[in-house]
Design a protein around this motif. Structure first.
Motif, PDB file in Angstrom:
ATOM      1  N   MET A 173       0.832  -1.209   0.000  1.00 55.37           N
ATOM      2  CA  MET A 173       0.000   0.000   0.000  1.00 55.37           C
ATOM      3  C   MET A 173       0.862   1.252   0.000  1.00 55.37           C
ATOM      4  O   MET A 173       0.544   2.230  -0.685  1.00 55.37           O
ATOM      5  N   GLN A 174       1.945   1.240   0.751  1.00 56.61           N
ATOM      6  CA  GLN A 174       2.801   2.423   0.809  1.00 56.61           C
ATOM      7  C   GLN A 174       3.505   2.674  -0.523  1.00 56.61           C
ATOM      8  O   GLN A 174       3.563   3.808  -1.005  1.00 56.61           O
ATOM      9  N   PHE A 175       4.045   1.629  -1.143  1.00 54.24           N
ATOM     10  CA  PHE A 175       4.721   1.819  -2.429  1.00 54.24           C
ATOM     11  C   PHE A 175       3.729   2.245  -3.511  1.00 54.24           C
ATOM     12  O   PHE A 175       4.028   3.114  -4.340  1.00 54.24           O
ATOM     13  N   ALA A 176       2.544   1.634  -3.494  1.00 51.96           N
ATOM     14  CA  ALA A 176       1.512   2.030  -4.451  1.00 51.96           C
ATOM     15  C   ALA A 176       1.030   3.443  -4.175  1.00 51.96           C
ATOM     16  O   ALA A 176       0.808   4.237  -5.101  1.00 51.96           O
ATOM     17  N   GLY A 177       0.885   3.779  -2.895  1.00 57.07           N
ATOM     18  CA  GLY A 177       0.438   5.115  -2.525  1.00 57.07           C
ATOM     19  C   GLY A 177       1.423   6.185  -2.946  1.00 57.07           C
ATOM     20  O   GLY A 177       1.027   7.301  -3.322  1.00 57.07           O
ATOM     21  N   PHE A 178       2.713   5.858  -2.913  1.00 60.24           N
ATOM     22  CA  PHE A 178       3.751   6.791  -3.350  1.00 60.24           C
ATOM     23  C   PHE A 178       3.583   7.114  -4.836  1.00 60.24           C
ATOM     24  O   PHE A 178       3.602   8.279  -5.247  1.00 60.24           O
ATOM     25  N   THR A 179       3.389   6.081  -5.652  1.00 59.45           N
ATOM     26  CA  THR A 179       3.162   6.300  -7.081  1.00 59.45           C
ATOM     27  C   THR A 179       1.839   7.029  -7.317  1.00 59.45           C
ATOM     28  O   THR A 179       1.751   7.931  -8.155  1.00 59.45           O
ATOM     29  N   HIS A 180       0.824   6.663  -6.540  1.00 56.07           N
ATOM     30  CA  HIS A 180      -0.517   7.232  -6.737  1.00 56.07           C
ATOM     31  C   HIS A 180      -0.560   8.715  -6.403  1.00 56.07           C
ATOM     32  O   HIS A 180      -1.159   9.516  -7.134  1.00 56.07           O
ATOM     33  N   VAL A 181       0.088   9.113  -5.308  1.00 55.96           N
ATOM     34  CA  VAL A 181       0.034  10.510  -4.897  1.00 55.96           C
ATOM     35  C   VAL A 181       0.777  11.406  -5.893  1.00 55.96           C
ATOM     36  O   VAL A 181       0.555  12.619  -5.941  1.00 55.96           O
ATOM     37  N   LEU A 182       1.621  10.790  -6.711  1.00 57.06           N
ATOM     38  CA  LEU A 182       2.393  11.529  -7.711  1.00 57.06           C
ATOM     39  C   LEU A 182       1.882  11.266  -9.127  1.00 57.06           C
ATOM     40  O   LEU A 182       2.589  11.499 -10.111  1.00 57.06           O
ATOM     41  N   LYS A 183       0.639  10.830  -9.249  1.00 54.41           N
ATOM     42  CA  LYS A 183       0.104  10.459 -10.566  1.00 54.41           C
ATOM     43  C   LYS A 183       0.034  11.641 -11.530  1.00 54.41           C
ATOM     44  O   LYS A 183       0.083  11.456 -12.750  1.00 54.41           O
ATOM     45  N   ASN A 184      -0.075  12.864 -11.002  1.00 56.63           N
ATOM     46  CA  ASN A 184      -0.126  14.045 -11.874  1.00 56.63           C
ATOM     47  C   ASN A 184       1.206  14.787 -11.948  1.00 56.63           C
ATOM     48  O   ASN A 184       1.288  15.853 -12.546  1.00 56.63           O
ATOM     49  N   PHE A 185       2.219  14.217 -11.329  1.00 55.89           N
ATOM     50  CA  PHE A 185       3.563  14.782 -11.394  1.00 55.89           C
ATOM     51  C   PHE A 185       4.131  14.542 -12.795  1.00 55.89           C
ATOM     52  O   PHE A 185       3.950  13.471 -13.382  1.00 55.89           O
ATOM     53  N   ALA A 186       4.798  15.539 -13.339  1.00 54.29           N
ATOM     54  CA  ALA A 186       5.393  15.414 -14.678  1.00 54.29           C
ATOM     55  C   ALA A 186       6.622  14.512 -14.598  1.00 54.29           C
ATOM     56  O   ALA A 186       7.717  14.955 -14.265  1.00 54.29           O
ATOM     57  N   VAL A 187       6.416  13.238 -14.907  1.00 49.66           N
ATOM     58  CA  VAL A 187       7.449  12.237 -14.670  1.00 49.66           C
ATOM     59  C   VAL A 187       8.697  12.477 -15.514  1.00 49.66           C
ATOM     60  O   VAL A 187       9.803  12.044 -15.152  1.00 49.66           O
ATOM     61  N   ASN A 188       8.559  13.210 -16.623  1.00 48.26           N
ATOM     62  CA  ASN A 188       9.737  13.478 -17.464  1.00 48.26           C
ATOM     63  C   ASN A 188      10.714  14.450 -16.799  1.00 48.26           C
ATOM     64  O   ASN A 188      11.811  14.680 -17.309  1.00 48.26           O
ATOM     65  N   GLN A 189      10.326  15.019 -15.658  1.00 48.72           N
ATOM     66  CA  GLN A 189      11.258  15.854 -14.883  1.00 48.72           C
ATOM     67  C   GLN A 189      12.361  15.020 -14.243  1.00 48.72           C
ATOM     68  O   GLN A 189      13.438  15.537 -13.946  1.00 48.72           O
ATOM     69  N   LEU A 190      12.054  13.756 -13.981  1.00 47.93           N
ATOM     70  CA  LEU A 190      12.980  12.923 -13.227  1.00 47.93           C
ATOM     71  C   LEU A 190      14.169  12.496 -14.084  1.00 47.93           C
ATOM     72  O   LEU A 190      14.030  12.154 -15.251  1.00 47.93           O
ATOM     73  N   LYS A 191      15.328  12.504 -13.457  1.00 47.29           N
ATOM     74  CA  LYS A 191      16.554  12.079 -14.119  1.00 47.29           C
ATOM     75  C   LYS A 191      16.852  10.622 -13.775  1.00 47.29           C
ATOM     76  O   LYS A 191      16.465  10.141 -12.710  1.00 47.29           O
ATOM     77  N   ASP A 192      17.522   9.930 -14.677  1.00 47.13           N
ATOM     78  CA  ASP A 192      17.913   8.547 -14.411  1.00 47.13           C
ATOM     79  C   ASP A 192      19.125   8.540 -13.485  1.00 47.13           C
ATOM     80  O   ASP A 192      20.209   8.999 -13.863  1.00 47.13           O
ATOM     81  N   THR A 193      18.943   8.007 -12.299  1.00 46.57           N
ATOM     82  CA  THR A 193      20.053   7.935 -11.346  1.00 46.57           C
ATOM     83  C   THR A 193      20.871   6.656 -11.538  1.00 46.57           C
ATOM     84  O   THR A 193      22.036   6.602 -11.148  1.00 46.57           O
ATOM     85  N   LEU A 194      20.256   5.644 -12.130  1.00 49.69           N
ATOM     86  CA  LEU A 194      20.953   4.421 -12.543  1.00 49.69           C
ATOM     87  C   LEU A 194      20.419   4.064 -13.930  1.00 49.69           C
ATOM     88  O   LEU A 194      19.329   3.495 -14.052  1.00 49.69           O
ATOM     89  N   ALA A 195      21.155   4.403 -14.948  1.00 44.05           N
ATOM     90  CA  ALA A 195      20.685   4.199 -16.320  1.00 44.05           C
ATOM     91  C   ALA A 195      20.426   2.724 -16.596  1.00 44.05           C
ATOM     92  O   ALA A 195      21.235   1.863 -16.217  1.00 44.05           O
ATOM     93  N   ASP A 196      19.280   2.433 -17.237  1.00 46.51           N
ATOM     94  CA  ASP A 196      18.922   1.068 -17.642  1.00 46.51           C
ATOM     95  C   ASP A 196      18.871   0.087 -16.473  1.00 46.51           C
ATOM     96  O   ASP A 196      19.110  -1.118 -16.644  1.00 46.51           O
TER      97      ASP A 196
END
Length: 338
Positions: free
Chosen positions: A117-140
């Motif tokens: 529930m916590q991991f899903a809730g983390f993704t859910h609360v950020l559902k409208n966050f512009a995910v393309n803002q995030l940088k790859d911290t470990l590529a691939d």
């Protein structure tokens, strides 16, 4: 340490290392004005600490604006306003200490459901966050195509004796290449989307509290691998690490068993928040998430074994082969759930 403390303006009463994490060095700091967590980022693993800092701050700013009540480990700025400190070749950051405890071993299905529930809730609360803002911290990091390619290279160019001794494991993984094909069709499907994904959803990355005898998960931690990704990464890593009573280090394969009740609890907990967010095609691949991650980890362990343990290392001869056989057995047991 005192010089780093001074950058935050802390008058420290005492501090002590926290030994739970494997990658970063972490300290519990007690000051006159409250308790904090100070971490040194492992620069040999995370080549761009600034990318981690940018990602956490981007999410933090979004949550402060859109969901300020959500419990999140916001970074604390220094007196100069920096949330990432570079000091004598090291990189440091600080958080307010959240009162709670992390688990290293699962005891019951409630803990699985709460973590999911916590991991899903983390993704859910950020559902409208512009995910393309995030940088790859470990590529691939969870690119199954790449992991299979690395495996294919290792069975040709790796340690000849180890290749000969690992024929059975190699044959199994080659025979199950179908999981790579499913991955390819999955990520290119029109109904599949990238979301804010944790990418390291083991049980120790959730904080718990117990009140009046009831244990609840309260907060997701360890955000260094938060990137744009697919939900199968988070579901898959929970399947890999939460459904079996023993770890990937277990040599006795008879102990590698999958708990059906924990699987149902995981599914229930994750879909509590994500039921209406996932497309029908994605939900059809929920079970595949476990296959995807367990298979990929077996590939990675065996590739490292054949390449003389250059990535994970080994405390004894053949440790990564033990881990491989453990994950193969786990995959076999997981598939019996269907």
């Amino acid at each position: 340490m005192q010089e780093i403390f001074s950058l935050y303006g802390w008058k420290v009463n005492n501090y002590a290392p926290i030994h739970q994490g494997l990658i970063n060095s972490t300290y519990s700091i007690h000051t006159h004005n409250g308790d904090y967590i100070l971490q040194s980022i492992n620069h040999s693993v995370f080549k761009s600490p600034a990318a981690i800092d940018d990602n956490i701050n981007a999410i933090s700013n979004y949550l402060i604006k859109n969901n300020p009540s959500y419990l999140f480990t916001h970074l604390i700025p220094t007196l100069h306003g920096n949330t990432l400190v570079e000091w004598e070749g090291g990189y440091y950051r600080a958080f307010h200490k959240v009162e709670g405890y992390a688990l290293s071993v699962l005891e019951n299905k409630n803990q699985v459901e709460q973590a999911a529930m916590q991991f899903a809730g983390f993704t859910h609360v950020l559902k409208n966050f512009a995910v393309n803002q995030l940088k790859d911290t470990l590529a691939d990091f969870h690119n199954l195509h790449l992991r299979y390619h690395q495996f294919s290279e290792a069975i040709i160019k790796g340690n000849a004796q180890r290749i000969a001794d690992s024929k059975e494991a190699i044959s199994f993984l080659v025979a199950h290449k179908k999981y790579v094909d499913v991955y390819s069709s999955f990520i290119h499907h029109v109904e599949v989307k990238k979301r804010v994904t944790h990418h390291d959803t083991k049980i120790s990355n959730v904080l718990f509290q117990k009140k009046e005898g009831i244990e609840k998960a309260i907060c997701v931690i360890d955000l260094d691998t938060v990137m744009a990704g697919y939900f199968i990464s988070d579901v898959g890593d929970m399947c890999r690490t939460c459904l079996c009573a023993v770890s990937e280090e277990e040599k006795d394969l008879n102990k590698v068993l999958v708990d059906d009740a924990k699987w149902k609890a995981l599914e229930k907990g994750y879909l509590h928040f994500m039921q209406d967010e996932l497309s029908n095609f994605e939900k059809d691949h929920f079970f595949y998430g476990g296959q995807f991650m367990i298979y990929m980890q077996a590939l990675r362990f065996l590739s490292d074994h054949l390449n003389n343990d250059i990535y994970y290392g080994a405390k004894y001869e053949g440790q990564n082969l033990v881990r491989t056989l453990n994950q193969i057995r786990l995959l076999e047991q997981y598939n019996k759930l269907t």
